[in-house]
Write a protein that holds these residues in place. Structure first.
Motif, PDB file in Angstrom:
ATOM      1  N   SER A  30      31.201  24.896  21.415  1.00  0.00           N
ATOM      2  CA  SER A  30      29.506  25.538  22.005  1.00  0.00           C
ATOM      3  C   SER A  30      28.910  24.479  22.884  1.00  0.00           C
ATOM      4  CB  SER A  30      28.759  26.156  20.907  1.00  0.00           C
ATOM      5  OG  SER A  30      27.489  24.972  20.576  1.00  0.00           O
ATOM      6  N   ALA A  31      27.635  25.363  23.561  1.00  0.00           N
ATOM      7  CA  ALA A  31      26.927  24.519  24.779  1.00  0.00           C
ATOM      8  C   ALA A  31      26.019  23.794  24.048  1.00  0.00           C
ATOM      9  CB  ALA A  31      26.769  25.814  25.965  1.00  0.00           C
ATOM     10  N   HIS A  32      26.047  24.453  22.452  1.00  0.00           N
ATOM     11  CA  HIS A  32      24.536  23.633  22.468  1.00  0.00           C
ATOM     12  C   HIS A  32      25.259  21.941  21.428  1.00  0.00           C
ATOM     13  CE1 HIS A  32      22.323  22.423  18.330  1.00  0.00           C
ATOM     14  NE2 HIS A  32      22.084  22.317  19.057  1.00  0.00           N
ATOM     15  N   ARG A  33      26.319  21.715  21.216  1.00  0.00           N
ATOM     16  CA  ARG A  33      27.507  21.098  21.273  1.00  0.00           C
ATOM     17  C   ARG A  33      28.351  20.300  22.475  1.00  0.00           C
ATOM     18  NH1 ARG A  33      27.622  17.904  17.231  1.00  0.00           N
ATOM     19  NH2 ARG A  33      27.390  19.395  16.037  1.00  0.00           N
ATOM     20  N   LYS A  34      28.155  20.860  23.299  1.00  0.00           N
ATOM     21  CA  LYS A  34      28.468  20.236  24.795  1.00  0.00           C
ATOM     22  C   LYS A  34      27.486  19.153  25.695  1.00  0.00           C
ATOM     23  CE  LYS A  34      32.001  22.820  26.160  1.00  0.00           C
ATOM     24  NZ  LYS A  34      32.530  23.855  26.641  1.00  0.00           N
TER      25      LYS A  34
END
Length: 166
Positions: A30-34
């Motif tokens: 996800s964008a959050h993890r990236k």
């Protein structure tokens, strides 16, 4: 047993050993993890930098939902997780933003980055306001044109209003 106190004479190797290293983004792309993986830990000492990198590596790093209070200026300006001192105070006093000790800062705080982040957010807000104003102007100007007003006037006349007594 190998766990009893003072027993350091272990003869066998470790029983269970991982074949591959842990990957924190194996099942979560996800964008959050990236965003967490790309985070730059600046304004902290070497020890605190290692701690923060370990948290990121093993998926223990959590972002803040709202700003925390700085222990130096007592304002709600701490936006980085696990930090106790805001960026301006840490830069001014030249101390670690996480532990508060006067250690050598590995990566100095980039003041230009803070300015660009605030400027981009202000520019985004201004551009959205301008867009809304432009939309309003175009809608308003189309209603004022002579052709449209004639059409609206004809429609208004064609509507039959019935009066009802109560």
């Amino acid at each position: 047993m190998s766990s009893e106190r003072g027993n350091v004479w272990r003869t066998r190797p470790q029983r269970h050993q991982n074949a591959r290293a842990f990957q924190n983004d194996k099942y979560d792309s996800s964008a959050h993890r990236k965003k967490i993986n790309a985070k730059r830990h600046d304004g902290v000492c070497q020890h605190c930098k290692g701690i923060l990198e370990w948290r990121v590596k093993f998926r223990k790093y959590k972002l803040l939902t709202k700003p925390k209070k700085c222990v130096k200026c007592l304002q709600k300006t701490v936006k980085d997780p696990y930090h106790i001192i805001c960026r301006p105070c840490a830069g001014k006093l030249e101390i670690c933003a996480k532990c508060g000790k006067q250690e050598e800062i590995v990566i100095p705080i980039d003041k230009e980055q803070d300015k660009t982040e605030s400027e981009t957010s202000e520019n985004d807000q201004e551009s959205s306001k301008l867009k809304n104003e432009l939309d309003f102007d175009t809608n308003f100007s189309s209603a004022d044109s002579d052709e449209d007003s004639d059409v609206l006037e004809e429609r208004f006349k064609s509507i039959n209003f019935e009066t009802t007594e109560i």
